[in-house]
Design a protein around this motif. Structure first.
Motif, PDB file in Angstrom:
ATOM      1  N   GLN A  97       0.807  -1.212   0.000  1.00  0.00           N
ATOM      2  CA  GLN A  97       0.000   0.000   0.000  1.00  0.00           C
ATOM      3  C   GLN A  97       0.844   1.269   0.000  1.00  0.00           C
ATOM      4  O   GLN A  97       2.022   1.250   0.337  1.00  0.00           O
ATOM      5  CB  GLN A  97      -0.972   0.006   1.172  1.00  0.00           C
ATOM      6  CG  GLN A  97      -0.344  -0.113   2.538  1.00  0.00           C
ATOM      7  CD  GLN A  97      -1.392  -0.244   3.620  1.00  0.00           C
ATOM      8  OE1 GLN A  97      -2.302   0.591   3.707  1.00  0.00           O
ATOM      9  NE2 GLN A  97      -1.293  -1.267   4.436  1.00  0.00           N
ATOM     10  N   GLU A  99       0.248   5.756   0.667  1.00  0.00           N
ATOM     11  CA  GLU A  99      -0.641   6.851   1.051  1.00  0.00           C
ATOM     12  C   GLU A  99      -0.484   7.997   0.061  1.00  0.00           C
ATOM     13  O   GLU A  99       0.628   8.390  -0.278  1.00  0.00           O
ATOM     14  CB  GLU A  99      -0.346   7.333   2.465  1.00  0.00           C
ATOM     15  CG  GLU A  99      -1.320   8.381   2.924  1.00  0.00           C
ATOM     16  CD  GLU A  99      -1.231   8.707   4.401  1.00  0.00           C
ATOM     17  OE1 GLU A  99      -2.023   9.553   4.849  1.00  0.00           O
ATOM     18  OE2 GLU A  99      -0.387   8.127   5.103  1.00  0.00           O
ATOM     19  N   LYS A 132      -3.108  -1.238  -2.669  1.00  0.00           N
ATOM     20  CA  LYS A 132      -4.024  -0.351  -1.948  1.00  0.00           C
ATOM     21  C   LYS A 132      -3.440   1.053  -1.838  1.00  0.00           C
ATOM     22  O   LYS A 132      -2.286   1.226  -1.474  1.00  0.00           O
ATOM     23  CB  LYS A 132      -4.304  -0.897  -0.548  1.00  0.00           C
ATOM     24  CG  LYS A 132      -5.293  -0.059   0.229  1.00  0.00           C
ATOM     25  CD  LYS A 132      -5.678  -0.701   1.537  1.00  0.00           C
ATOM     26  CE  LYS A 132      -6.739   0.151   2.217  1.00  0.00           C
ATOM     27  NZ  LYS A 132      -7.200  -0.447   3.459  1.00  0.00           N
ATOM     28  N   THR A 134      -4.280   4.746   0.063  1.00  0.00           N
ATOM     29  CA  THR A 134      -5.056   5.339   1.150  1.00  0.00           C
ATOM     30  C   THR A 134      -4.870   6.849   1.132  1.00  0.00           C
ATOM     31  O   THR A 134      -3.920   7.373   0.553  1.00  0.00           O
ATOM     32  CB  THR A 134      -4.621   4.795   2.518  1.00  0.00           C
ATOM     33  OG1 THR A 134      -3.249   5.131   2.748  1.00  0.00           O
ATOM     34  CG2 THR A 134      -4.811   3.279   2.605  1.00  0.00           C
ATOM     35  N   GLU A 156     -13.354   4.331   4.672  1.00  0.00           N
ATOM     36  CA  GLU A 156     -12.980   3.201   5.530  1.00  0.00           C
ATOM     37  C   GLU A 156     -13.112   3.540   7.005  1.00  0.00           C
ATOM     38  O   GLU A 156     -13.103   2.656   7.847  1.00  0.00           O
ATOM     39  CB  GLU A 156     -11.551   2.757   5.225  1.00  0.00           C
ATOM     40  CG  GLU A 156     -11.408   2.172   3.834  1.00  0.00           C
ATOM     41  CD  GLU A 156     -10.048   1.552   3.601  1.00  0.00           C
ATOM     42  OE1 GLU A 156      -9.075   1.905   4.306  1.00  0.00           O
ATOM     43  OE2 GLU A 156      -9.952   0.699   2.711  1.00  0.00           O
ATOM     44  N   GLY A 177      -9.857   4.535   1.157  1.00  0.00           N
ATOM     45  CA  GLY A 177      -8.942   3.589   0.552  1.00  0.00           C
ATOM     46  C   GLY A 177      -9.467   3.095  -0.791  1.00  0.00           C
ATOM     47  O   GLY A 177     -10.671   3.115  -1.046  1.00  0.00           O
TER      48      GLY A 177
END
Length: 180
Positions: A97, A99, A132, A134, A156, A177
């Motif tokens: 993941q 950000e 993923k 976020t 989320e 997300g």
């Protein structure tokens, strides 16, 4: 990580989105400071957590060497008018993941710059097996929340009374997300 430069023309404004370069460090420092003063949608007051030219040069160098990070700038009229960054990590349990964060100068809102920075970041994530993405967004930033939802992000969670703004009130932060 680097991506190919792309040109856009929106409402007669021509701009490009490209990977950041070391020569952008000073411009980024100035733009980030200005963006922080133009909106309360971000985490910082103007001047807080200030990153100078040398600090941005370090970040740019680290991001260029990492396959888990992507730092993009939007350039119009020969200057940086926006930026975005995806930051991942190398921990095995969360290496899938990254950000996402974005900032665009207020004078350049309405030209799709934030949307195109986001779309380029999503394309990068998909091409580089970042499963993923976020992000955090202030609950009052309805326009951004709608954009994120259109791009496949889902709410989320909510961080209640997470931000204290100039009006003396507390606001929630929305955690979103996107699994790709």
């Amino acid at each position: 990580m680097r991506v190919e430069e792309k040109e856009f023309i929106v409402n007669e404004l021509q701009y490009c989105i490209r990977s950041v370069a070391a020569a952008d460090a000073m411009g980024l420092s100035e733009v980030r400071l200005q963006v922080d003063g133009e909106t309360e949608n971000l985490d910082r007051e103007p001047g807080e957590a200030y990153i100078d030219e040398a600090g941005f040069k370090r970040i740019i160098e680290e991001d260029a060497a990492s396959s888990r990070n992507l730092f993009l700038v939007a350039e119009a009229d020969g200057r940086i008018v926006g930026f975005s960054r995806c930051e991942g990590n190398s921990l095995k349990r969360t290496a899938h993941q990254a950000e996402f964060g974005v900032g665009v100068l207020k004078a350049f809102w309405g030209y799709g710059i934030g949307k195109n920075l986001l779309k380029e970041s999503i394309d990068w994530a998909e091409a580089n097996h970042v499963r993923k993405m976020t992000l955090k967004v202030l609950e009052t930033n309805k326009k951004a929340i709608l954009l994120y939802e259109k791009c496949g992000f889902e709410v989320e969670g909510i961080l209640k009374e997470d931000k204290f703004l100039r009006d003396g009130k507390y606001y929630n932060t929305v955690l979103m997300g996107r699994i790709g």
